[in-house]
Design an enzyme around this catalytic site. Structure first.
Site, PDB file in Angstrom:
ATOM      1  N   ASP A  45      24.373  60.320  -1.201  1.00 55.32           N
ATOM      2  CA  ASP A  45      25.292  61.320  -0.643  1.00 55.32           C
ATOM      3  C   ASP A  45      24.930  61.599   0.819  1.00 55.32           C
ATOM      4  O   ASP A  45      25.613  62.373   1.494  1.00 55.32           O
ATOM      5  CB  ASP A  45      25.343  62.593  -1.497  1.00 55.32           C
ATOM      6  CG  ASP A  45      24.000  63.274  -1.647  1.00 55.32           C
ATOM      7  OD1 ASP A  45      22.997  62.752  -1.131  1.00 55.32           O
ATOM      8  OD2 ASP A  45      23.959  64.348  -2.296  1.00 55.32           O
ATOM      9  N   SER A  46      23.900  60.919   1.328  1.00 55.14           N
ATOM     10  CA  SER A  46      23.633  60.944   2.775  1.00 55.14           C
ATOM     11  C   SER A  46      24.846  60.422   3.538  1.00 55.14           C
ATOM     12  O   SER A  46      24.960  60.635   4.741  1.00 55.14           O
ATOM     13  CB  SER A  46      22.397  60.096   3.110  1.00 55.14           C
ATOM     14  OG  SER A  46      22.492  58.812   2.537  1.00 55.14           O
ATOM     15  N   ASP A  84      24.474  58.445  -6.038  1.00 52.07           N
ATOM     16  CA  ASP A  84      24.239  59.884  -6.193  1.00 52.07           C
ATOM     17  C   ASP A  84      25.396  60.582  -6.874  1.00 52.07           C
ATOM     18  O   ASP A  84      26.563  60.279  -6.597  1.00 52.07           O
ATOM     19  CB  ASP A  84      24.075  60.530  -4.805  1.00 52.07           C
ATOM     20  CG  ASP A  84      22.644  60.518  -4.317  1.00 52.07           C
ATOM     21  OD1 ASP A  84      21.723  60.608  -5.153  1.00 52.07           O
ATOM     22  OD2 ASP A  84      22.446  60.417  -3.091  1.00 52.07           O
ATOM     23  N   GLU A 181      10.788  62.650  -2.359  1.00 50.44           N
ATOM     24  CA  GLU A 181      11.134  62.701  -0.924  1.00 50.44           C
ATOM     25  C   GLU A 181      10.272  63.726  -0.189  1.00 50.44           C
ATOM     26  O   GLU A 181      10.159  64.887  -0.637  1.00 50.44           O
ATOM     27  CB  GLU A 181      12.635  63.055  -0.769  1.00 50.44           C
ATOM     28  CG  GLU A 181      13.056  63.147   0.690  1.00 50.44           C
ATOM     29  CD  GLU A 181      14.566  63.148   0.911  1.00 50.44           C
ATOM     30  OE1 GLU A 181      15.329  62.968  -0.060  1.00 50.44           O
ATOM     31  OE2 GLU A 181      14.972  63.330   2.074  1.00 50.44           O
TER      32      GLU A 181
HETATM   33  O1  KIV Z   1      21.360  60.316  -0.180  1.00 51.94           O
HETATM   34  C1  KIV Z   1      20.379  59.640   0.148  1.00 51.94           C
HETATM   35  O2  KIV Z   1      20.424  58.796   1.052  1.00 51.94           O
HETATM   36  C2  KIV Z   1      19.131  59.865  -0.560  1.00 51.94           C
HETATM   37  C3  KIV Z   1      17.904  59.236   0.016  1.00 51.94           C
HETATM   38  C4  KIV Z   1      17.420  60.045   1.135  1.00 51.94           C
HETATM   39  C5  KIV Z   1      16.848  59.009  -1.018  1.00 51.94           C
HETATM   40  O3  KIV Z   1      19.098  60.559  -1.535  1.00 51.94           O
END
Ligand code: KIV
Length: 263
Positions: A45-46, A84, A181
């Protein structure tokens, strides 16, 4: 090309073969990452920040993760994909099951959810339905308001103990992989050595089973201040392909992340 499965990842943990993972959001990069030998990709979800330009992951919707998971799956048909479940999309069991179905039907092998104890029942319900679940503890970006920002977690003894307890509880509930993290390396090592499932670190030192980085970070295209653990692998490489190869090799050899990139 062989399919990467959860058994592949478990075998690597047993054999202490470290693996590199990366976030991916589209067909072209997924294909490039797969061709260079990246076995695991996260449709994170980044993407709320890296693709959509928001200041956090909170605005991301299930339909966004579905869309990007479909694109990545086309580019990386043999890779192990985890996607995610976004903010507030897995609060209740029924809602979590419904949204997981959408993500798995889009091509993910596993879903990832952030949090500790409160997830126990939801994880069990998902596992009872043969869903592979990845936990995510430490700095959980969906909780950045509650955590007062993006800070290293588990520095105090009581927080360290809480994170260890959460890791055990999540494994017992049924998760098959864990992302840790922004936690001290020593804590990540304790968690990794005491769980039987693969543990992937980001800002958690070199002693986890795998490493993950946001693709824009590892290619040095994130503007402004980047976190301490981020290394730009494009520096000194003549192509994106070479940068990815360098990342994979440094992770495998335990060169990255050295103490300069760890807490
Ligand atoms: O959403 C994402 O990119 C993540 C990573 C930072 C592990 O959860």
């Amino acid at each position: 090309m062989e399919y990467v499965t959860i058994s592949t990842l478990n075998n690597w943990k047993q054999k202490k073969n470290k693996f590199a993972a990366v976030t991916a959001y589209d067909f072209s990069f997924a294909r490039l990452f797969s061709n260079q030998g990246i076995p695991v990709m996260l449709i994170g979800d980044s993407l709320g920040m890296t693709i959509q330009g928001h200041s956090s992951t909170l605005p991301v919707k299930i339909k966004d993760i579905e869309y990007h998971t479909r694109a990545v799956r086309k580019g990386a048909p043999h890779s192990f994909l985890l996607s995610d479940l976004p903010f507030m999309s897995y609060c209740e069991t029924k809602q979590a099951l419904k949204n997981t179905a959408k993500i798995i039907q889009s091509g993910a092998n596993m879903i990832k959810i952030e949090g500790g104890k409160w997830l126990k029942k939801i994880i069990k319900e998902l596992c009872d339905r043969s869903i592979l679940v990845c936990g995510h503890i430490g700095l959980t970006p969906q909780s950045f308001n509650y955590l007062s920002g993006y800070k290293v977690q588990g520095k105090e003894k009581k927080d360290e103990n809480r994170l260890i307890d959460e890791a055990f509880l999540l494994e017992e509930a049924g998760i098959k992989m864990l992302v840790v993290e922004c936690i001290p390396s020593i804590l990540a090592q304790k968690i990794t050595n005491n769980l039987s499932i693969p543990v992937i670190g980001i800002g958690a030192g070199k002693n986890t089973d795998g490493q993950i980085l946001v693709m824009q970070d590892l290619l040095g295209i994130t503007e402004g201040k980047t976190p301490k653990f981020v290394k730009n692998f494009l520096t000194g490489s003549s192509s994106i392909q070479e940068a990815i190869k360098k990342y994979i090799n440094e992770v495998k050899e335990g060169v990255y992340p050295n103490p300069k990139y760890s807490f």
